[in-house]
Design an enzyme around this catalytic site. Structure first.
Site, PDB file in Angstrom:
ATOM      1  N   THR A 126      -5.053  -7.466  10.811  1.00 57.88           N
ATOM      2  CA  THR A 126      -5.387  -6.161  10.216  1.00 57.88           C
ATOM      3  C   THR A 126      -4.857  -5.004  11.056  1.00 57.88           C
ATOM      4  O   THR A 126      -4.262  -4.060  10.523  1.00 57.88           O
ATOM      5  CB  THR A 126      -6.923  -6.037  10.067  1.00 57.88           C
ATOM      6  N   LYS A 131       0.833  -1.198   0.000  1.00 55.77           N
ATOM      7  CA  LYS A 131       0.000   0.000   0.000  1.00 55.77           C
ATOM      8  C   LYS A 131       0.880   1.265   0.000  1.00 55.77           C
ATOM      9  O   LYS A 131       2.106   1.176   0.164  1.00 55.77           O
ATOM     10  CB  LYS A 131      -0.920  -0.055   1.225  1.00 55.77           C
ATOM     11  N   GLU A 149      -9.684 -10.499  -7.454  1.00 53.22           N
ATOM     12  CA  GLU A 149      -8.704  -9.417  -7.289  1.00 53.22           C
ATOM     13  C   GLU A 149      -7.566  -9.526  -8.311  1.00 53.22           C
ATOM     14  O   GLU A 149      -7.074  -8.502  -8.794  1.00 53.22           O
ATOM     15  CB  GLU A 149      -8.158  -9.424  -5.854  1.00 53.22           C
ATOM     16  N   TYR A 203     -12.388  -1.849  -3.131  1.00 50.24           N
ATOM     17  CA  TYR A 203     -12.826  -2.056  -1.748  1.00 50.24           C
ATOM     18  C   TYR A 203     -14.352  -1.962  -1.603  1.00 50.24           C
ATOM     19  O   TYR A 203     -14.848  -1.638  -0.526  1.00 50.24           O
ATOM     20  CB  TYR A 203     -12.143  -1.045  -0.826  1.00 50.24           C
ATOM     21  N   HIS A 238      -1.936  -5.459   1.591  1.00 47.29           N
ATOM     22  CA  HIS A 238      -3.217  -6.128   1.355  1.00 47.29           C
ATOM     23  C   HIS A 238      -2.936  -7.546   0.888  1.00 47.29           C
ATOM     24  O   HIS A 238      -1.955  -7.783   0.174  1.00 47.29           O
ATOM     25  CB  HIS A 238      -4.014  -5.411   0.254  1.00 47.29           C
ATOM     26  N   ASN A 257      -1.701  -0.016   7.268  1.00 44.80           N
ATOM     27  CA  ASN A 257      -1.140  -1.301   7.690  1.00 44.80           C
ATOM     28  C   ASN A 257      -0.320  -1.998   6.592  1.00 44.80           C
ATOM     29  O   ASN A 257      -0.148  -3.204   6.596  1.00 44.80           O
ATOM     30  CB  ASN A 257      -2.260  -2.206   8.224  1.00 44.80           C
TER      31      ASN A 257
HETATM   32  N1  UDP Z   1      -9.455  -0.762   7.733  1.00 40.76           N
HETATM   33  C1  UDP Z   1      -9.599   0.416   8.445  1.00 40.76           C
HETATM   34  N2  UDP Z   1     -10.298   0.390   9.647  1.00 40.76           N
HETATM   35  C2  UDP Z   1     -10.835  -0.756  10.148  1.00 40.76           C
HETATM   36  C3  UDP Z   1     -10.683  -1.948   9.413  1.00 40.76           C
HETATM   37  C4  UDP Z   1      -9.992  -1.929   8.220  1.00 40.76           C
HETATM   38  O1  UDP Z   1      -9.139   1.472   8.015  1.00 40.76           O
HETATM   39  O2  UDP Z   1     -11.441  -0.716  11.222  1.00 40.76           O
HETATM   40  C5  UDP Z   1      -8.714  -0.747   6.463  1.00 40.76           C
HETATM   41  C6  UDP Z   1      -7.331  -1.408   6.564  1.00 40.76           C
HETATM   42  O3  UDP Z   1      -6.426  -0.700   5.704  1.00 40.76           O
HETATM   43  C7  UDP Z   1      -7.620  -2.806   6.059  1.00 40.76           C
HETATM   44  C8  UDP Z   1      -8.645  -2.532   4.953  1.00 40.76           C
HETATM   45  O4  UDP Z   1      -9.448  -1.478   5.488  1.00 40.76           O
HETATM   46  O5  UDP Z   1      -6.466  -3.460   5.592  1.00 40.76           O
HETATM   47  C9  UDP Z   1      -9.524  -3.704   4.580  1.00 40.76           C
HETATM   48  O6  UDP Z   1     -10.107  -4.234   5.752  1.00 40.76           O
HETATM   49  P1  UDP Z   1     -10.202  -5.791   5.996  1.00 40.76           P
HETATM   50  O7  UDP Z   1     -11.129  -6.016   7.149  1.00 40.76           O
HETATM   51  O8  UDP Z   1     -10.529  -6.483   4.712  1.00 40.76           O
HETATM   52  O9  UDP Z   1      -8.718  -6.175   6.496  1.00 40.76           O
HETATM   53  P2  UDP Z   1      -7.542  -6.990   5.792  1.00 40.76           P
HETATM   54  O10 UDP Z   1      -8.162  -8.080   4.958  1.00 40.76           O
HETATM   55  O11 UDP Z   1      -6.764  -5.992   4.966  1.00 40.76           O
HETATM   56  O12 UDP Z   1      -6.722  -7.544   6.930  1.00 40.76           O
HETATM   57 MG    MG Z   2      -9.662  -7.958   3.526  1.00 41.73          MG
END
Ligand code: UDP
Ligand code: MG
Length: 140
Positions: A92, A10, A127, A50, A116, A113
């Site tokens: 996450t 990212k 994807e 997203y 992805h 974080n």
């Molecule tokens: N995210 C965020 N706040 C939250 C949860 C997720 O900003 O409370 C963002 C974070 O960058 C995350 C992305 O949204 O990686 C997608 O969320 P997901 O739950 O799919 O997490 P991931 O699969 O990336 O672990």
């Molecule tokens: Mg995810």
């Protein structure tokens, strides 16, 4: 079983100069890079990528973050590639991520974080198709 998954470094990961570090972790985990491209998502592309999160309160912030700079997108191939990549990434929220994971080592917040990774075979296929044509995948 050999699988493919989509990985993104990212904007915060690219800005911190972490492409090489993260690629080394893929290689050490037996994940081959069979396609890769740097790009800068526009607002529409980030919203589409997203879209599963469009009702979530963090959606607009997430889109702003993901369009804030270039990203590095790659297709990884290997045994259990989807779960293996998720293990390298960590949880996450970097505060909850296991020691030695990318997010624990370099993540700033639940939003910023660093990486992805697809979360299952269905999303991995969708994807990969979002970013790459079939002829752009180079298994080796
Ligand atoms: N995210 C965020 N706040 C939250 C949860 C997720 O900003 O409370 C963002 C974070 O960058 C995350 C992305 O949204 O990686 C997608 O969320 P997901 O739950 O799919 O997490 P991931 O699969 O990336 O672990
Ligand atoms: Mg995810």
């Amino acid at each position: 079983m050999s699988q493919r998954t989509l990985s993104i470094i990212k904007p915060d990961g690219v800005a911190q100069g972490l492409i090489g570090e993260i690629y080394k972790r893929f290689a050490d985990a037996g994940l081959k890079i069979i396609a890769a491209r740097m790009l800068h998502l526009d607002d529409q592309q980030a919203r589409e990528f997203y879209r599963v999160h469009c009702e979530r309160p963090f959606y607009d912030d997430l889109v702003a973050y993901m369009t804030s700079g270039p990203i590095m997108v790659q297709v990884l191939e290997g045994v259990d590639a989807i779960d293996r990549n998720r293990e390298l990434m960590g949880a996450t929220n970097p505060a909850d991520a296991a020691r030695g994971t990318v997010r624990a080592d370099f993540g700033e917040s639940v939003e910023r974080n660093v990486v992805h990774g697809s979360d299952g075979p269905g999303t991995a296929g969708e994807e990969i198709d979002f970013f790459f044509r079939r002829a752009e995948l180079h298994p080796h």
